[in-house]
Structures are given as structure tokens and as C-alpha cells.
Design an enzyme around this catalytic site. Structure first.
Site, PDB file in Angstrom:
ATOM      1  N   GLY A 227       0.915  -1.249  -0.487  1.00 49.70           N
ATOM      2  CA  GLY A 227       0.037  -0.095   0.312  1.00 49.70           C
ATOM      3  C   GLY A 227       1.136   1.155  -0.199  1.00 49.70           C
ATOM      4  O   GLY A 227       1.815   0.981   0.249  1.00 49.70           O
ATOM      5  N   GLU A 228       0.092   2.227   0.126  1.00 49.67           N
ATOM      6  CA  GLU A 228       0.756   3.776  -0.359  1.00 49.67           C
ATOM      7  C   GLU A 228       1.642   4.160   1.396  1.00 49.67           C
ATOM      8  O   GLU A 228       0.639   4.123   2.631  1.00 49.67           O
ATOM      9  CB  GLU A 228      -0.112   4.910  -0.607  1.00 49.67           C
TER      10      GLU A 228
END
EC number: 5.1.3.24
Length: 368
Positions: A227-228
Site C-alpha cells: 500500500g501507500e
């Protein structure tokens, strides 16, 4: 006679290997959401707009059937889950009544028996976009996602700038040129009880929140993969939530997709093997960030991963490849495998096909 039977068997095996996993989605499908209940798959939103569809995977003639349209308007990055026969949809990104892009924190419920939607009188204590949702013991759990105020403020600024390219460049530089902790991605774990329609605090990550992580759960354990860490910067981290006993424990597993990580990947389980596949990211962004460049993905091209990783003996092994890199589709458990529906490929192109990833004796099989 035996030769004829053998030839027929080979022909049938070849056909099965090349048969489509599921019929193509009615529209190219990415950035939407989906869930499965009693072997019936439900998908909607994202590039499908307000449309929702279902497909009975056990039907002889498999086909997508249109459902009642979602009443909350088109949305990207919503999540969904089935609880007690009803489908719940959480948040997402869309336009408000003034036409501004914003993060929503509302909940809608779909009743398959009546083919009808209702917006619940229940708002999460924070926005839900880039978040993940999973079900445990009859409750929905939500964690991760962008900060609602910061995200909404960015799009308000862009709206004010109009077509002023100088102002837009300044806004983008200001938005992306910050450290990861300054974006306040959600690291809280919230629980939603459908019987009371109430939200509760369920814990928080001892590390940091992510957006666009892949999620999969089995029994008392849930995994959040990549994910970010901030807009444009991914993480290769893998977090494990362990609900065993009365106390929730957070564990950190070895990283995967290192060093840059990906967002929008796909996760599932097949024969007790944890699978992580695909995703998109910016190669070189992690090095840029570590060298002090906060706008870490500036000038970099988004790449789409074909990698399939398995968690085996306490470490990740690259064990196969997708036929093409993809991200931001729907991943669901089906037939003791990981089912991927839709997504986007290079250039952000939405696709209509499905992929099934199975594992047996640590060997990966990919069916398109």
C-alpha cells in the site's frame, strides 16, 4: 478405442486450461469493489459508475446480471463486505452536491432478496478511501486510508485553481512535498456492528497507516500487504493482525515487493498458502525518499507488477507471474483460490477479464 479416449481426455484438459475463469465483466472494471456470498459474486462502482452486477459461479450458464443502481453516486475506492446475507458498502471517493471530489464516510446496505439499497444512519468517525475492510465474528473492521481533511482540501485547492497551470503546479508541489507522517493516513482500527449500526474503536497500528493495501483474512488472522505510505510512495511492509484470544496483536512480517512496494495489489489464500500478486508503484521512489526527496515519485513512470509471491516457511518467495501486470481490481476467495476480477494494466487501462491463482505443494497455477 483407448487412443480415442486418450485424445478426448487431452482435448478436454486443454479446453479446461484455456477456458475463461468467469465471463467478461459488462464494462471495463477498475477501482471498484466486490464481495462473494454463497458462491455468488457481486461487483460494482469504480469505472462501472453506480452500476452493480452479480454472477452465480455455480450456474451452468454463467452471466453477469445487473442489480439496482447504487444510490450514493459514482465512487472509486469504496470497500464492501457481506454480513448475515446483506452487502455493506463503506465510503469511497466521489463528487459531493457541489461537484467537488471528496472522501465519504457513509455506509450503504444492499438486500439481495429485495434488490434494494438503503443509506444507513451511520457515519464512520473518519473518511474511508484507500482503506481496507474485512469481517471477523459478525463485525466489519476498517483500517488504513487517506486523511479526509487533507485529501478533500487538496481537491478544493485544485477546484479554486481552475485552469491556472501555474497555480496547479504549486498546489501539487505543496501536496506531494511532505514527509509520510504529515499525511496522517489512518492507523486506527474501527469496528462496525451491523446489528446496532455503531462504530467503535478496536485498536491501532503501532507503526503507520497505509492506503491501497491488499487485505486477506482467515480465521483469527488478517494480513495487510503493501500500500501507500504517502501519496506516490509505496511501502513493502506486511502487517498481521492476530485476534486469537482476547487481545488483538499486531505483528510485522518480512517485507515483499521490495524495495519500493506496490499499491492496489491482490491477496488471497489457497491451500493455506498466503498469496500476494500484482500491484502498481514507482520504481526508484523509495530511494528518492530516503535521499531526502519527499516528492518521491516526481518524474517516475508508474509500473505494474506481474509478480506472484507466496509466504512460505517464514519468508516470501516469488513463485509465479501474471500474464500482464495489473492493479486496482477486486480480489475474492473462490474455489480455495484467489480470484481477481478486473483491474487496470499499463497506462491505467481498465480490463474485463478475471484471473484465478491456485497453489498446491507450493506450486502456483494461473488461469486466465
Amino acid at each position: 478405442m483407448n487412443k480415442t479416449i486418450m485424445a478426448l481426455a487431452i482435448m478436454m484438459a486443454s479446453f479446461a486450461a484455456n477456458a475463461s475463469v468467469l465471463p467478461e465483466t459488462p464494462v471495463p472494471f477498475k477501482s471498484g469493489t466486490g464481495a462473494i456470498d454463497n458462491d455468488t459474486v457481486y461487483i460494482g462502482l469504480g469505472s462501472a459508475g453506480t452500476a452493480w452486477y452479480k454472477l452465480d459461479t455455480q450456474a451452468k450458464d454463467k452471466k453477469w446480471t445487473a442489480l439496482a443502481a447504487f444510490p450514493g453516486g459514482p465512487r472509486d475506492q469504496a470497500t464492501s463486505a457481506f454480513i448475515d446475507g446483506n452487502l455493506y458498502v463503506f465510503g469511497g471517493i466521489g463528487k459531493n452536491s457541489e461537484g467537488l471530489t471528496q472522501v465519504f464516510n457513509d455506509v450503504h446496505k444492499y438486500n439481495p432478496k429485495t434488490n434494494s439499497w438503503v443509506k444507513l444512519m451511520s457515519l464512520a468517525p473518519m473518511g474511508m478511501a484507500g482503506h481496507v475492510t474485512f469481517v471477523h465474528n459478525g463485525k466489519a473492521y476498517v483500517t488504513g486510508g487517506v486523511n479526509q481533511n487533507i485529501f478533500n482540501g487538496y481537491f478544493e485547492d485544485l477546484n479554486e485553481a481552475g485552469k491556472d497551470s501555474t497555480a496547479i503546479d504549486k498546489i501539487n508541489a505543496h501536496y506531494f512535498d511532505k514527509k509520510a507522517e504529515d499525511y496522517f493516513f489512518n492507523k486506527f482500527l474501527l469496528s462496525f456492528d451491523p446489528s446496532t449500526q455503531q462504530w467503535s474503536y478496536a485498536g491501532e497500528s503501532p507503526w503507520y497507516g497505509t492506503a491501497g493495501a491488499a487485505v486477506v483474512n482467515k480465521g483469527d488472522k488478517t494480513w495487510l500487504i503493501n500500500g501507500e505510505a504517502k501519496p506516490g510512495l509505496r511501502t513493502d511492509a506486511v502487517f498481521e493482525l492476530d485476534f486469537t484470544g482476547n487481545n488483538l496483536k499486531w505483528n510485522k512480517l518480512d517485507p515483499v515487493s521490495s524495495p519500493d512496494g506496490v499499491a492496489g495489489g491482490f491477496a488471497g489464500i489457497s491451500n493455506d498458502s498466503l498469496i500476494f500478486a500484482g500491484g502498481a508503484g514507482f520504481k526508484g521512489s523509495r530511494e528518492n525518499y530516503q535521499n531526502g526527496k519527499n516528492y518521491a515519485h516526481e518524474g517516475l513512470k508508474k509500473s505494474y507488477s506481474t509478480d506472484i509471491h507466496l509466504w512460505h516457511n517464514g519468508k516470501w518467495d516469488k513463485s509465479g507471474e501474471l500474464s500482464q501486470g495489473r492493479a486496482y481490481g477486486v480480489s475474492l476467495p473462490w474455489n480455495n483460490s484467489l480470484l481477481i476480477i478486473g483491474g487496470e494494466t499499463a497506462g491505467g487501462k481498465a480490463v474485463t477479464d478475471s484471473v484465478l491463482i491456485s497453489v498446491k505443494d507450493n506450486k502456483v497455477t494461473v488461469q486466465n
